[in-house]
Design a protein around this motif. Structure first.
Motif, short mmCIF file in Angstrom:
data_model
loop_
_atom_site.label_atom_id
_atom_site.label_comp_id
_atom_site.label_asym_id
_atom_site.label_seq_id
_atom_site.Cartn_x
_atom_site.Cartn_y
_atom_site.Cartn_z
N THR A 95 -6.81 5.49 -0.77
CA THR A 95 -5.49 4.87 -0.69
C THR A 95 -5.25 4.05 -1.95
O THR A 95 -6.19 3.72 -2.68
N LYS A 136 0.83 -1.19 0.00
CA LYS A 136 0.00 0.00 0.00
C LYS A 136 0.87 1.25 0.00
O LYS A 136 1.91 1.30 0.64
N PRO A 158 0.56 5.53 0.51
CA PRO A 158 -0.34 6.60 0.91
C PRO A 158 -0.79 7.39 -0.31
O PRO A 158 -0.04 7.63 -1.24
N HIS A 208 -10.12 2.22 -1.95
CA HIS A 208 -8.78 1.66 -2.06
C HIS A 208 -8.60 1.22 -3.51
O HIS A 208 -9.31 0.35 -4.01
N ARG A 244 -11.19 9.10 2.69
CA ARG A 244 -9.80 8.85 2.32
C ARG A 244 -9.71 7.92 1.11
O ARG A 244 -10.49 6.97 0.97
#
Length: 335
Positions: A155, A11, A13, A126, A153
């Protein structure tokens, strides 16, 4: 079928640092006469520019230059069919047991699809970015959007490998599959594999900017149609589908129970897009001549005149594409 492993790099950021983005941001080459890789025919006869890994080795040179992807990002964003977003949002809202969206972006390049789509969808996201070029994957990761439409958010993670051989298991837990300018560089078997994977996983697919095989130039020239026909033939080399890809994809998804929506998504290029138009022209004519060498002499005159009109701000071009939204029957009891 060719089997190619994908490698997960972990992953990353979503919020890039300014220096990171600046250090990888591509620029337009200074040589105005060059054709950026991806804009035109491959330098190696019989090869096609493609984001697929296939049987390429680790040192195989990338075939899409970031400069080309940068030039086309604005017109791509303007062309994509916003009318497909609402039905997509409705389907995503009805997916069962989703605390957030998991989106696979196939052949992500520099990540333009994510930059366009993520801010149009609500909720945590995501993104799993697939491409064969590690440099493009790095750029896509550090330049990804930081938040969704509602401020949630976003990601990302990256995976390097073949995007034409997905399986339903590989898409387990996926909310959506996206791709941009990909279908036309696939063969029929790969599109059928993609449709099987998406429908088997109950996963919608938004597949944008597939070439439709039609071009309009203003003003017209008697050679327009002949160049277009030769280019379309070049697009079909080696069993690739080129302008037939959208029809094949519609059939493949529909046969597997998906509801398919199509919408036009044309580039509309004018004086403000002259750099892209010039590169597109060189690549378009170059591919046509590679396909039909007898066009070389008239095509040289044609290209010279078209580039002169482009530099003078007098040329307008419409390059037709199609966007496809395939709404597979969801698994897990969702409506």
């Amino acid at each position: 079928m060719r089997k190619t492993a994908t490698k997960q790099s972990g992953k990353i950021p979503a919020q890039p640092g300014p220096r990171e983005v600046a250090s990888v941001k591509p620029g337009v080459p200074s040589d105005a006469e060059s054709v950026i890789p991806g804009a035109g025919p491959s330098t190696h006869p019989g090869e096609r520019p493609t984001v697929r890994l296939r049987d390429a080795g680790p040192d195989d040179a990338p075939r899409y230059a970031p400069e080309w992807l940068e030039l086309r990002e604005g017109p791509d964003a303007a062309a994509r069919a916003g009318d497909l977003i609402d039905p997509l949002r409705i389907r995503l809202a009805n997916l069962p047991g989703k605390a957030g969206l998991v989106i696979h972006d196939l052949g992500c390049g520099t990540g333009s699809m994510g930059r366009w789509l993520a801010p149009r969808l609500d909720g945590p996201q995501h993104w799993i970015l697939h491409d064969r070029d590690p440099y493009l994957l790095h750029f896509a990761a550090v330049a990804s959007p930081r938040s969704a439409a509602d401020g949630s958010r976003v990601t990302v993670e990256t995976r390097r490998g073949d995007v034409g051989l997905l399986t339903p298991d590989a898409l387990a837990g996926a909310s959506l599959v996206t791709a941009s300018a990909l279908l036309d560089v696939l063969i029929r078997e790969e599109i059928e594999t993609l449709a099987t994977a998406c429908t088997g996983a109950g996963c919608p697919a938004l597949l944008t900017l597939s070439v439709a095989g039609r071009v309009e130039l203003t003003s017209s020239d008697p050679l327009d149609d002949e160049i277009a026909d030769a280019f379309n033939a070049h697009q079909r080399r080696g069993g690739l589908l080129g302008p037939d890809a959208v029809t094949v994809a519609c059939e493949a998804f529909s046969e597997r129970g998906a509801t398919v929506r199509l919408h036009p998504s044309a580039w509309r290029l004018g004086p403000a897009e002259s750099a892209l138009t010039a590169q597109w022209l060189r690549g378009w004519v170059g591919a046509a001549v590679e396909e039909r060498p007898e066009l070389k002499e008239p095509a040289e005159r044609y290209l010279r005149d078209r580039l002169e009109a482009c530099r003078a701000g007098e040329l307008k071009v419409v390059v037709h594409h199609s966007d496809l939204l395939a709404l597979s029957r969801p698994t897990g009891g969702a409506s």
